[in-house]
Design a protein around this motif. Structure first.
Motif, PDB file in Angstrom:
ATOM      1  N   GLY A 184       0.895  -1.147  -0.086  1.00 49.44           N
ATOM      2  CA  GLY A 184      -0.036  -0.034  -0.221  1.00 49.44           C
ATOM      3  C   GLY A 184       0.934   1.105   0.010  1.00 49.44           C
ATOM      4  N   ASP A 212      -4.732   9.453   2.879  1.00 51.98           N
ATOM      5  CA  ASP A 212      -4.556   8.146   2.350  1.00 51.98           C
ATOM      6  C   ASP A 212      -3.682   7.417   3.109  1.00 51.98           C
ATOM      7  OD1 ASP A 212      -6.144   8.579  -0.172  1.00 51.98           O
ATOM      8  OD2 ASP A 212      -4.682  10.437  -0.167  1.00 51.98           O
ATOM      9  N   LYS A 220     -11.363   6.694   3.043  1.00 54.26           N
ATOM     10  CA  LYS A 220     -11.307   5.288   2.348  1.00 54.26           C
ATOM     11  C   LYS A 220     -10.438   4.618   2.003  1.00 54.26           C
ATOM     12  CE  LYS A 220     -15.017   2.259   0.710  1.00 54.26           C
ATOM     13  NZ  LYS A 220     -15.726   1.248   1.745  1.00 54.26           N
ATOM     14  N   PHE A 221      -9.949   3.443   2.321  1.00 59.42           N
ATOM     15  CA  PHE A 221      -8.933   2.545   1.728  1.00 59.42           C
ATOM     16  C   PHE A 221      -7.608   3.240   2.224  1.00 59.42           C
ATOM     17  CE2 PHE A 221     -11.789   2.330  -2.003  1.00 59.42           C
ATOM     18  CZ  PHE A 221     -12.580   0.957  -1.705  1.00 59.42           C
ATOM     19  N   ARG A 261      -4.407   3.721   4.637  1.00 59.41           N
ATOM     20  CA  ARG A 261      -3.311   3.046   5.271  1.00 59.41           C
ATOM     21  C   ARG A 261      -2.505   3.518   6.393  1.00 59.41           C
ATOM     22  NH1 ARG A 261      -3.398   4.754   0.406  1.00 59.41           N
ATOM     23  NH2 ARG A 261      -1.354   4.714  -0.241  1.00 59.41           N
ATOM     24  N   GLU A 268     -12.603   0.197   4.976  1.00 56.89           N
ATOM     25  CA  GLU A 268     -11.486  -0.856   4.239  1.00 56.89           C
ATOM     26  C   GLU A 268     -10.137  -0.136   4.396  1.00 56.89           C
ATOM     27  OE1 GLU A 268     -13.023  -2.860   0.521  1.00 56.89           O
ATOM     28  OE2 GLU A 268     -14.743  -1.309   0.568  1.00 56.89           O
ATOM     29  N   THR A 290      -6.173  -0.352   6.110  1.00 59.32           N
ATOM     30  CA  THR A 290      -4.921  -1.273   6.227  1.00 59.32           C
ATOM     31  C   THR A 290      -4.160  -0.621   7.124  1.00 59.32           C
ATOM     32  OG1 THR A 290      -5.043  -2.039   3.799  1.00 59.32           O
ATOM     33  CG2 THR A 290      -2.959  -2.405   5.179  1.00 59.32           C
TER      34      THR A 290
END
Length: 200
Positions: A16, A90, A109-110, A112, A133, A135
């Motif tokens: 990621g 992000d 969203k998404f 890391r 979602e 990580t």
């Protein structure tokens, strides 16, 4: 050199990894690793938010081209969200595990999180992790392979030669000041930049 290569690994080679256009938040951004990470993220074309708790550090973060925000600000989360924009943060380079619950709130969203230090036992909102979602990854300097080290060191040497990376040194200690250097390193951070021990 080790700290710089470590932060390089976490931004470039972790799963990621950061990419062009990402919004990156760096906690502990006024230290040696953090300031270097700002330069890496800037070079990748990211919007960078640097977090620290003292005025000297916040000033250095701004000088490196990042948006400086104090974690002591009562409106910290709100200010980060405003700085990040509609899609949120992000990627977070995280130096303190106790910040992870707040990181989850800040991430878009998404998003890391790459945790590089200070493990502890924290309560995490896994509903939010699932909905966004996210990580969350932990990593250590010892996981760098010899080949990764060689590649990253070559890139760092080139960047230093070209002047695109400019480490900030706060203080240089002589060998007879080693005890003071250790005390300064381990004290609650009021330092900004790198502390160097001159063995010559």
């Amino acid at each position: 050199m080790g700290d710089e290569i470590f932060s390089n690994k976490n931004l470039f080679h972790a799963s990621g990894a950061v990419k062009f256009g990402d919004t990156v938040l760096i906690n502990g951004a006024s230290g040696g690793v953090g300031l270097f990470a700002i330069e890496i993220a800037n070079a990748l074309g990211c919007k960078v938010i640097g977090v620290a708790g003292h005025e000297t550090g916040l000033s250095l973060i701004s000088q490196k081209g990042a948006i400086a925000i104090s974690y002591k600000d009562p409106d910290f989360v709100k200010k980060v969200k405003v700085a990040a924009g509609p899609k949120g943060v992000d990627f977070i380079l995280e130096t303190t595990a106790k910040n992870v619950p707040k990181d989850i709130e800040i991430l878009g969203k998404f998003g890391r999180v790459c945790l590089i230090g200070a493990p502890s036992h924290e309560t995490v909102d896994f509903d939010m992790v699932l909905m966004k979602e996210l990580t969350i990854k932990g990593t250590q300097a010892t996981s760098v392979t010899p080949e990764q080290y060689r590649i990253m060191k070559a890139g760092l040497d080139k960047a230093l030669e070209e002047g695109s990376i400019n480490p900030i040194v706060e203080k240089v200690y002589t060998i007879d000041q080693i005890a003071q250097a250790h005390n300064d390193l381990m004290a609650p951070r009021s330092t900004a930049g790198k502390l160097i021990l001159d063995l010559s």
